[in-house]
Design an enzyme around this catalytic site. Structure first.
Site, PDB file in Angstrom:
ATOM      1  N   ARG A 175     -10.823  50.151  -1.584  1.00  0.00           N
ATOM      2  CA  ARG A 175     -11.819  49.988  -0.519  1.00  0.00           C
ATOM      3  C   ARG A 175     -11.611  50.961   0.624  1.00  0.00           C
ATOM      4  O   ARG A 175     -12.582  51.519   1.167  1.00  0.00           O
ATOM      5  CB  ARG A 175     -11.805  48.544  -0.016  1.00  0.00           C
ATOM      6  CG  ARG A 175     -12.736  48.238   1.159  1.00  0.00           C
ATOM      7  CD  ARG A 175     -14.120  48.836   1.012  1.00  0.00           C
ATOM      8  NE  ARG A 175     -14.779  48.516  -0.231  1.00  0.00           N
ATOM      9  CZ  ARG A 175     -15.860  49.148  -0.684  1.00  0.00           C
ATOM     10  NH1 ARG A 175     -16.367  50.182   0.005  1.00  0.00           N
ATOM     11  NH2 ARG A 175     -16.413  48.792  -1.814  1.00  0.00           N
ATOM     12  N   LYS A 177     -20.010  62.597  20.412  1.00  0.00           N
ATOM     13  CA  LYS A 177     -20.353  61.194  20.152  1.00  0.00           C
ATOM     14  C   LYS A 177     -19.842  60.793  18.768  1.00  0.00           C
ATOM     15  O   LYS A 177     -20.594  60.639  17.808  1.00  0.00           O
ATOM     16  CB  LYS A 177     -21.855  60.980  20.285  1.00  0.00           C
ATOM     17  CG  LYS A 177     -22.347  61.203  21.715  1.00  0.00           C
ATOM     18  CD  LYS A 177     -23.851  61.046  21.832  1.00  0.00           C
ATOM     19  CE  LYS A 177     -24.297  61.299  23.263  1.00  0.00           C
ATOM     20  NZ  LYS A 177     -25.771  61.204  23.429  1.00  0.00           N
ATOM     21  N   LYS A 194     -22.116  69.052  33.230  1.00  0.00           N
ATOM     22  CA  LYS A 194     -23.191  68.099  33.013  1.00  0.00           C
ATOM     23  C   LYS A 194     -23.685  67.521  34.337  1.00  0.00           C
ATOM     24  O   LYS A 194     -23.197  67.897  35.411  1.00  0.00           O
ATOM     25  CB  LYS A 194     -22.726  67.004  32.047  1.00  0.00           C
ATOM     26  CG  LYS A 194     -22.376  67.569  30.653  1.00  0.00           C
ATOM     27  CD  LYS A 194     -21.816  66.528  29.724  1.00  0.00           C
ATOM     28  CE  LYS A 194     -22.863  65.538  29.247  1.00  0.00           C
ATOM     29  NZ  LYS A 194     -23.801  66.161  28.284  1.00  0.00           N
ATOM     30  N   GLU A 226     -25.631  72.047  31.781  1.00  0.00           N
ATOM     31  CA  GLU A 226     -26.767  71.238  31.362  1.00  0.00           C
ATOM     32  C   GLU A 226     -27.780  71.149  32.496  1.00  0.00           C
ATOM     33  O   GLU A 226     -27.412  70.894  33.648  1.00  0.00           O
ATOM     34  CB  GLU A 226     -26.274  69.833  30.993  1.00  0.00           C
ATOM     35  CG  GLU A 226     -27.375  68.856  30.642  1.00  0.00           C
ATOM     36  CD  GLU A 226     -26.827  67.448  30.462  1.00  0.00           C
ATOM     37  OE1 GLU A 226     -26.467  67.104  29.325  1.00  0.00           O
ATOM     38  OE2 GLU A 226     -26.737  66.716  31.472  1.00  0.00           O
ATOM     39  N   ASP A 276     -31.808  69.749  28.479  1.00  0.00           N
ATOM     40  CA  ASP A 276     -31.704  68.347  28.094  1.00  0.00           C
ATOM     41  C   ASP A 276     -33.049  67.630  28.132  1.00  0.00           C
ATOM     42  O   ASP A 276     -33.750  67.652  29.152  1.00  0.00           O
ATOM     43  CB  ASP A 276     -30.714  67.644  29.027  1.00  0.00           C
ATOM     44  CG  ASP A 276     -30.379  66.239  28.566  1.00  0.00           C
ATOM     45  OD1 ASP A 276     -30.183  66.049  27.360  1.00  0.00           O
ATOM     46  OD2 ASP A 276     -30.310  65.347  29.431  1.00  0.00           O
TER      47      ASP A 276
END
Length: 271
Positions: free
Chosen positions: A94, A129, A161, A188, A210
């Site tokens: 598994r 992410k 960012k 960004e 963005d």
């Protein structure tokens, strides 16, 4: 390379007790041969770590592979055969399948986006992410699917960012503070006004545009006029990615490559 992750996954399944079902039903010296078969089509990733799981349980298990990472496969295709002590094969089953299914899901998902932009200038990139502790595996799976890797962490590239801009006080302040700190600075922006400030400042090498619709992206590309590497990100879906790619954008980064996937179905069948 991923020994700690493999050992953690096995410990989660076995504790320090083992597979009590197999121990109760199968003789300790039983030998078996079993094959991992694809139940559906996709793009392969995770083959090595699946092998490493079997080897961690029992280094004497014999493994034969029929595919390589990044190979396309169809339902019914053989992936690998493992033979040796039956209890040890089933102990590893598994965990090995989970790695293979999850990572092949990422590679398969990535390949769909790569196919969708064929014939354009755009390259498909991943993001940060990723599942904690899985980043290297996820990013390799993206490469196996034909995508490209963005930065691996906060340590290896500057990407300014919105929170950085807010904390610094302005686009200009953030870029001026970053000047000379790296050979490659990306920032960004989410408006054309911000982009104008970036272009006037001159300290960025790349801009991440963005959540901009295709029409706005086209205006942004006219403004940059090849002066910066351009990247689109935010809300990218298979349905709208072609229009985005056709603007002439250099890169498209997609969090969904690694955070929204469907695992590929594999099964281990006794020969």
């Amino acid at each position: 390379m991923f020994l700690d992750l493999i050992q953690s996954a096995l410990a989660e399944d076995l504790k320090n007790i083992g597979d009590i079902t197999s121990q109760a039903t199968i003789a300790p010296d039983a030998i078996m041969s079993a094959t991992i078969n694809a139940r559906e089509g996709g793009v392969l990733s995770g083959l090595q770590i699946a092998q490493d799981v079997f080897a961690e349980v029992d280094k004497d298990l014999k493994i034969d592979t029929y595919k390589n990472n990044s190979d396309q496969f169809t339902a019914g295709d053989k992936i690998l055969t493992v033979s040796g002590n039956a209890l040890n094969v089933l102990k590893a089953e598994r965990v090995a399948l989970n790695f293979l299914s999850h990572l092949s899901g990422i590679a398969t998902n990535t390949a769909r986006y790569v196919d969708a932009v064929k014939g354009t200038n755009a390259k498909i990139y991943d993001t940060r992410k990723t599942l904690p502790a899985y980043r290297m595996l996820h990013k390799q799976a993206v490469k196996d699917g034909g995508g490209m890797n963005h930065r691996f962490g906060l340590y290896d590239a500057i990407l300014i960012k919105d929170n950085h801009i807010a904390a610094a006080g302005s686009v200009d302040a953030a870029l001026n503070n970053a000047k000379g700190k790296s050979d490659f600075v990306q920032i960004e922006v989410d408006t054309l006004d911000q982009l104008s400030h970036v272009l006037k400042n001159g300290n960025a090498h790349a801009v991440l545009l963005d959540n901009m619709p295709a029409k706005v992206l086209s205006k942004a590309l006219t403004m940059t006029d090849g002066k910066l590497i351009t990247e689109a990100s935010g809300g990218i879906t298979l349905e709208r990615i072609r229009k985005i790619a056709e603007t002439g954008i250099d890169r498209i980064s997609i969090g969904a490559l690694t955070h929204t996937i469907t695992p590929i179905d594999f099964g281990l069948d006794i020969d």
